[in-house]
Motif scaffolding. Structure first.
Motif, PDB file in Angstrom:
ATOM      1  N   GLY A   2      10.960   2.314  10.203  1.00 54.85           N
ATOM      2  CA  GLY A   2       9.943   1.588  10.931  1.00 54.85           C
ATOM      3  C   GLY A   2       8.942   2.528  11.550  1.00 54.85           C
ATOM      4  O   GLY A   2       9.259   3.681  11.843  1.00 54.85           O
ATOM      5  N   TYR A   3       7.737   2.044  11.783  1.00 51.63           N
ATOM      6  CA  TYR A   3       6.708   2.907  12.342  1.00 51.63           C
ATOM      7  C   TYR A   3       5.658   2.040  13.028  1.00 51.63           C
ATOM      8  O   TYR A   3       5.376   0.923  12.602  1.00 51.63           O
ATOM      9  CB  TYR A   3       6.056   3.753  11.245  1.00 51.63           C
ATOM     10  CG  TYR A   3       5.241   4.905  11.780  1.00 51.63           C
ATOM     11  CD1 TYR A   3       5.872   6.026  12.296  1.00 51.63           C
ATOM     12  CD2 TYR A   3       3.863   4.857  11.765  1.00 51.63           C
ATOM     13  CE1 TYR A   3       5.148   7.087  12.786  1.00 51.63           C
ATOM     14  CE2 TYR A   3       3.124   5.913  12.248  1.00 51.63           C
ATOM     15  CZ  TYR A   3       3.758   7.024  12.764  1.00 51.63           C
ATOM     16  OH  TYR A   3       3.029   8.059  13.243  1.00 51.63           O
ATOM     17  N   ARG A   4       5.089   2.575  14.087  1.00 51.07           N
ATOM     18  CA  ARG A   4       4.041   1.849  14.807  1.00 51.07           C
ATOM     19  C   ARG A   4       2.727   2.612  14.661  1.00 51.07           C
ATOM     20  O   ARG A   4       2.651   3.810  14.881  1.00 51.07           O
ATOM     21  CB  ARG A   4       4.398   1.712  16.294  1.00 51.07           C
ATOM     22  CG  ARG A   4       3.267   1.085  17.128  1.00 51.07           C
ATOM     23  CD  ARG A   4       3.677   0.963  18.579  1.00 51.07           C
ATOM     24  NE  ARG A   4       4.708  -0.033  18.744  1.00 51.07           N
ATOM     25  CZ  ARG A   4       4.471  -1.334  18.850  1.00 51.07           C
ATOM     26  NH1 ARG A   4       3.235  -1.788  18.774  1.00 51.07           N
ATOM     27  NH2 ARG A   4       5.456  -2.184  19.016  1.00 51.07           N
ATOM     28  N   ALA A  17       4.302   8.819   8.845  1.00 49.81           N
ATOM     29  CA  ALA A  17       4.426   7.443   8.369  1.00 49.81           C
ATOM     30  C   ALA A  17       4.645   7.421   6.863  1.00 49.81           C
ATOM     31  O   ALA A  17       5.465   6.663   6.340  1.00 49.81           O
ATOM     32  CB  ALA A  17       3.172   6.646   8.727  1.00 49.81           C
ATOM     33  N   HIS A  59      10.624  -0.968   3.721  1.00 49.47           N
ATOM     34  CA  HIS A  59       9.809  -0.413   4.801  1.00 49.47           C
ATOM     35  C   HIS A  59       9.580  -1.496   5.851  1.00 49.47           C
ATOM     36  O   HIS A  59       9.084  -2.578   5.537  1.00 49.47           O
ATOM     37  CB  HIS A  59       8.467   0.084   4.280  1.00 49.47           C
ATOM     38  CG  HIS A  59       7.579   0.619   5.372  1.00 49.47           C
ATOM     39  ND1 HIS A  59       7.866   1.787   6.054  1.00 49.47           N
ATOM     40  CD2 HIS A  59       6.440   0.136   5.921  1.00 49.47           C
ATOM     41  CE1 HIS A  59       6.924   2.001   6.973  1.00 49.47           C
ATOM     42  NE2 HIS A  59       6.053   1.014   6.908  1.00 49.47           N
ATOM     43  N   GLN A  61       7.663  -2.436   9.366  1.00 51.50           N
ATOM     44  CA  GLN A  61       6.495  -2.038  10.150  1.00 51.50           C
ATOM     45  C   GLN A  61       6.454  -2.821  11.463  1.00 51.50           C
ATOM     46  O   GLN A  61       6.501  -4.059  11.449  1.00 51.50           O
ATOM     47  CB  GLN A  61       5.216  -2.322   9.357  1.00 51.50           C
ATOM     48  CG  GLN A  61       3.931  -1.944  10.072  1.00 51.50           C
ATOM     49  CD  GLN A  61       3.755  -0.434  10.117  1.00 51.50           C
ATOM     50  OE1 GLN A  61       3.922   0.235   9.114  1.00 51.50           O
ATOM     51  NE2 GLN A  61       3.420   0.092  11.277  1.00 51.50           N
ATOM     52  N   CYS A  64       1.056  -3.922  14.916  1.00 52.57           N
ATOM     53  CA  CYS A  64      -0.026  -2.968  15.170  1.00 52.57           C
ATOM     54  C   CYS A  64      -1.366  -3.688  15.027  1.00 52.57           C
ATOM     55  O   CYS A  64      -1.422  -4.871  14.675  1.00 52.57           O
ATOM     56  CB  CYS A  64       0.054  -1.780  14.213  1.00 52.57           C
ATOM     57  SG  CYS A  64      -0.051  -2.211  12.472  1.00 52.57           S
ATOM     58  N   CYS A  68      -3.335  -5.821   6.965  1.00 51.42           N
ATOM     59  CA  CYS A  68      -2.780  -5.090   5.832  1.00 51.42           C
ATOM     60  C   CYS A  68      -3.264  -5.712   4.533  1.00 51.42           C
ATOM     61  O   CYS A  68      -3.309  -6.937   4.385  1.00 51.42           O
ATOM     62  CB  CYS A  68      -1.250  -5.126   5.857  1.00 51.42           C
ATOM     63  SG  CYS A  68      -0.530  -3.967   7.030  1.00 51.42           S
ATOM     64  N   CYS A 101      -1.370  -7.638  10.949  1.00 48.94           N
ATOM     65  CA  CYS A 101      -0.233  -6.756  11.232  1.00 48.94           C
ATOM     66  C   CYS A 101       0.390  -7.000  12.608  1.00 48.94           C
ATOM     67  O   CYS A 101       1.357  -6.335  12.961  1.00 48.94           O
ATOM     68  CB  CYS A 101      -0.679  -5.294  11.162  1.00 48.94           C
ATOM     69  SG  CYS A 101      -1.504  -4.844   9.644  1.00 48.94           S
ATOM     70  N   GLY A 104       4.231  -7.609  12.997  1.00 50.28           N
ATOM     71  CA  GLY A 104       5.144  -6.771  12.242  1.00 50.28           C
ATOM     72  C   GLY A 104       5.556  -7.425  10.932  1.00 50.28           C
ATOM     73  O   GLY A 104       5.330  -8.615  10.716  1.00 50.28           O
ATOM     74  N   SER A 106       8.146  -6.690   7.022  1.00 45.46           N
ATOM     75  CA  SER A 106       9.098  -5.889   6.262  1.00 45.46           C
ATOM     76  C   SER A 106       8.785  -6.025   4.772  1.00 45.46           C
ATOM     77  O   SER A 106       8.520  -7.126   4.293  1.00 45.46           O
ATOM     78  CB  SER A 106      10.529  -6.358   6.534  1.00 45.46           C
ATOM     79  OG  SER A 106      11.466  -5.617   5.778  1.00 45.46           O
TER      80      SER A 106
END
Length: 294
Positions: A2-4, A17, A59, A61, A64, A68, A101, A104, A106
């Motif tokens: 996961g990443y912000r 990332a 992945h 996420q 944010c 996307c 986004c 969040g 997946s």
């Protein structure tokens, strides 16, 4: 994983990332990003990735800013928005999808490999483009061979870092990309002339794929000759109605195989196959090279 990502992150954090997206022989190339110090235009690509994913790539996420944009070059993946309770969205070959986004999401592989372009878009005009997309329906859109979209995306990998850093270049890049994508969604095509009863049948097959179905049942429900249904459905959707239903069931089954621990007999029952033997035979016929058949 996961990443912000947000506007407060320095640009060099996009490199970790990209590293987080790599696992089990999968690879993710960071094609470019917008520097934090640069003046932000009204529409820009915050970061652009080319992901060469292999099963069991996943992945996750965190929420944010921005939107996307994902285009599947080949293979197939699955997108879950918000939380695990949301129904997964199938991202098939030569399809594009745009989504916010903020909540969040997946991403998972469904086929043995999944090569896709994955972009983060931002700027005040990004919301405008998203509204136009959402008016046409919240589902992936097919990209025909005649479209310029694949060449525009492949061109992103040939841009140097200065192109992503220039506000004017960013406007040109992102506007060309979204305008081409939006044109695909707004193209009337054959469906503009499609009879209402056929659209209703397709919607029923999309939503009620787990229930028994036959041409006789369709004839009785829609009060149209089964021979006319078979002929006109194939004419407008380039696939026989039962073949379309079988494809829809297989898509749902692949998502369940990836996202749940259900047994084969449970998945076959949930997706309308009923008989596990029929499900396995149909799956091998439709996906002979899938890792599920190994």
């Amino acid at each position: 994983m996961g990443y912000r990502m947000n506007k407060e992150n320095p640009s060099n954090l996009f490199l970790p990332a990209a590293a987080l997206m790599q696992s089990n022989s999968s690879s993710a190339a960071l094609l470019g990003f917008f520097p934090l110090a640069a003046e932000r235009p009204y529409l820009y690509i915050n970061a652009c990735f080319l992901v060469m994913a292999k099963y069991p790539y996943r992945h996750t996420q965190e929420g944010c800013d921005g939107y996307c944009f994902l285009y599947t070059e080949n293979g197939q993946g699955s997108l879950t928005l918000g939380g695990k309770k949301d129904a997964p969205i199938t991202l098939a070959q030569e399809q594009l999808f745009l989504w916010p986004c903020s909540q969040g999401f997946s991403l998972r592989t469904v086929s043995s490999h999944w090569n896709h372009y994955f972009l983060f878009l931002d700027g005040r005009e990004a919301e405008y483009f998203y509204r136009l997309f959402s008016q046409k329906g919240a589902h992936p859109w097919p990209v025909p061979p005649s479209s310029r979209l694949p060449s525009l995306l492949s061109g992103l990998s040939r841009k140097d870092r200065d192109a992503y850093a220039s506000p004017l270049q960013q406007i040109f890049l992102s506007t060309a990309l979204l305008t081409e994508a939006l044109a695909l969604c707004q193209s009337p095509g054959e469906e503009a002339l499609c009879p209402d009863y056929l659209l209703a049948i397709r919607r029923m097959l999309d939503e009620e794929y787990s229930l028994p179905c036959s041409l006789d049942l369709l004839e009785k429900r829609f009060q149209v000759s089964k021979f006319r249904i078979a002929r006109e459905f194939s004419q407008y959707f380039h696939q026989a109605p039962i073949s379309y239903l079988n494809s829809r069931r297989l898509e749902a089954a692949k998502n369940l195989l990836v996202t749940t621990d259900d047994k084969i007999h449970e998945i076959s029952a949930k997706t309308g196959f009923g008989n596990p033997t029929l499900f396995i035979r149909s799956f091998k016929k439709e996906c002979p090279n899938s890792f599920y058949c190994c």
